[in-house]
Design a protein around this motif. Structure first.
Motif, PDB file in Angstrom:
ATOM      1  N   ILE A   1       0.261  35.085   1.206  1.00  0.00           N
ATOM      2  CA  ILE A   1       1.509  35.869   1.554  1.00  0.00           C
ATOM      3  C   ILE A   1       2.943  35.025   1.003  1.00  0.00           C
ATOM      4  CG2 ILE A   1       1.699  35.183   3.945  1.00  0.00           C
ATOM      5  CD1 ILE A   1       2.634  38.091   4.199  1.00  0.00           C
TER       6      ILE A   1
ATOM      7  N   CYS B   1       2.292  39.867  -1.363  1.00  0.00           N
ATOM      8  CA  CYS B   1       1.065  39.274  -1.431  1.00  0.00           C
ATOM      9  C   CYS B   1       0.648  39.645  -2.998  1.00  0.00           C
ATOM     10  CB  CYS B   1       0.039  39.900  -0.422  1.00  0.00           C
ATOM     11  SG  CYS B   1       0.408  39.952   1.332  1.00  0.00           S
TER      12      CYS B   1
ATOM     13  N   ARG C   1      -1.288  40.230   7.251  1.00  0.00           N
ATOM     14  CA  ARG C   1      -0.741  38.819   6.652  1.00  0.00           C
ATOM     15  C   ARG C   1       0.847  38.728   6.968  1.00  0.00           C
ATOM     16  NH1 ARG C   1      -3.343  38.169   0.797  1.00  0.00           N
ATOM     17  NH2 ARG C   1      -5.546  39.067   1.338  1.00  0.00           N
ATOM     18  N   ARG C   2       1.819  39.711   7.259  1.00  0.00           N
ATOM     19  CA  ARG C   2       2.834  39.698   7.283  1.00  0.00           C
ATOM     20  C   ARG C   2       2.936  39.338   8.955  1.00  0.00           C
ATOM     21  NH1 ARG C   2       6.494  45.051   6.529  1.00  0.00           N
ATOM     22  NH2 ARG C   2       7.577  43.950   8.070  1.00  0.00           N
TER      23      ARG C   2
ATOM     24  N   VAL D   1      -2.074  43.861   3.989  1.00  0.00           N
ATOM     25  CA  VAL D   1      -0.881  43.192   3.747  1.00  0.00           C
ATOM     26  C   VAL D   1      -0.025  43.050   5.306  1.00  0.00           C
ATOM     27  CG1 VAL D   1       1.371  43.384   2.840  1.00  0.00           C
ATOM     28  CG2 VAL D   1      -0.427  43.909   1.406  1.00  0.00           C
TER      29      VAL D   1
END
Length: 274
Positions: free
Chosen positions: A70, A91, A115-116, A112
């Motif tokens: 990321i 990403c 990962r954020r 996504v």
């Protein structure tokens, strides 16, 4: 400090951020076509190049998570920082040169978001917290976002990149006097430089830079050739080249002067909103 987020607390009115020096592919390493490819576009050795920053009293924030997992310097909404120009995503699914990073399509929306929440949010929470801490004792603080990139990447820019690429998003992220002072040091060095050229500052610079509220944000994108040898064609056999402190010393001396100037600016400038 966590196992991936490194914070060093200084007391000078300067925070140096390292968003792209990480090599850790975390729990998604097996999803990439090649671990080497997933690390190739890192800002190689930049945290070591700026190793002197702590001696100046600077606070530093660094993530060890690679930008391919990321990119913490992208807009978390997914909006492009450079509309109409080639770039990589929050990403990334491709390298700077346009090569696919994943065997399949890459992370879906849910991944996504994971990962954020796992890496992007804590990194920026740390930056916000450290800026607030420093603003508790300083009228003005400089956020210096430290980057580097290969000198020639045809997909991203034409020809050879200037040695110093200073970004303030066209001006609003820091006082003009600070941008001009940094540009003057670069000019006096005899190296090529540009202010708000191809790289005008990423999400970090644009998000935090509020000069009227005492936070002056500036990005420095270095061409890697200034401190390390660059092969014409990076391969697993020749990239990255090892870090050489003696090779990097001349550039580090210029950067030292730049960070000292940032600190002096913050200590001397008194403009902010009431």
């Amino acid at each position: 400090m966590t196992d991936w987020l490194e914070i060093h607390r200084g007391h000078a009115p300067l925070l140096v951020a390292f968003p792209h020096t990480g090599m850790d592919l975390a729990d998604v390493e097996g999803e990439f076509r090649s671990p080497w490819l997933a690390r190739r576009d890192a800002d190689w050795w930049v945290d070591r190049l700026y190793g002197f920053a702590r001696d100046l009293g600077a606070t530093t924030v660094r993530t060890s998570i690679t930008r391919s997992v990321i990119d913490v310097n992208r807009d978390p909404s997914g909006a492009s920082l450079y509309p109409g120009q080639a770039t990589t995503e929050l990403c990334p699914t491709t390298t700077f040169d346009g090569e696919a990073l994943y065997v399949g399509e890459g992370p879906n929306e849910a991944e996504v978001m994971r990962r954020r929440e796992r890496w992007f949010a804590p990194y920026h929470a740390a930056i916000a917290e450290e800026l607030a801490r420093l603003r508790g004792t300083h009228v003005n603080v400089v956020l210096f976002d430290a980057h580097s990139i290969r000198s020639r990447i045809p997909r991203l820019f034409d020809g050879e990149l200037p040695q110093f690429n200073i970004g303030t998003n066209g001006g609003p992220t820091c006082d003009q006097a600070l941008a001009e002072a940094v540009a003057a040091i670069c000019a006096d060095s005899g190296c090529s430089h540009v202010l708000n050229g191809r790289f005008r500052g990423g999400w970090t610079t644009r998000h935090y830079g509020q000069p009227t509220k005492g936070i002056h944000a500036i990005q420095m994108e270095l061409a890697i050739r200034g401190y390390a040898d660059e092969p014409v064609e990076p391969t697993p056999a020749n990239w990255p080249t090892p870090y050489d402190a003696d090779r990097a010393a001349p550039l580090a001396a210029i950067l030292t002067e730049i960070l000292k100037t940032c600190i002096a600016f913050a200590q001397n400038d008194k403009t902010q909103e009431d």
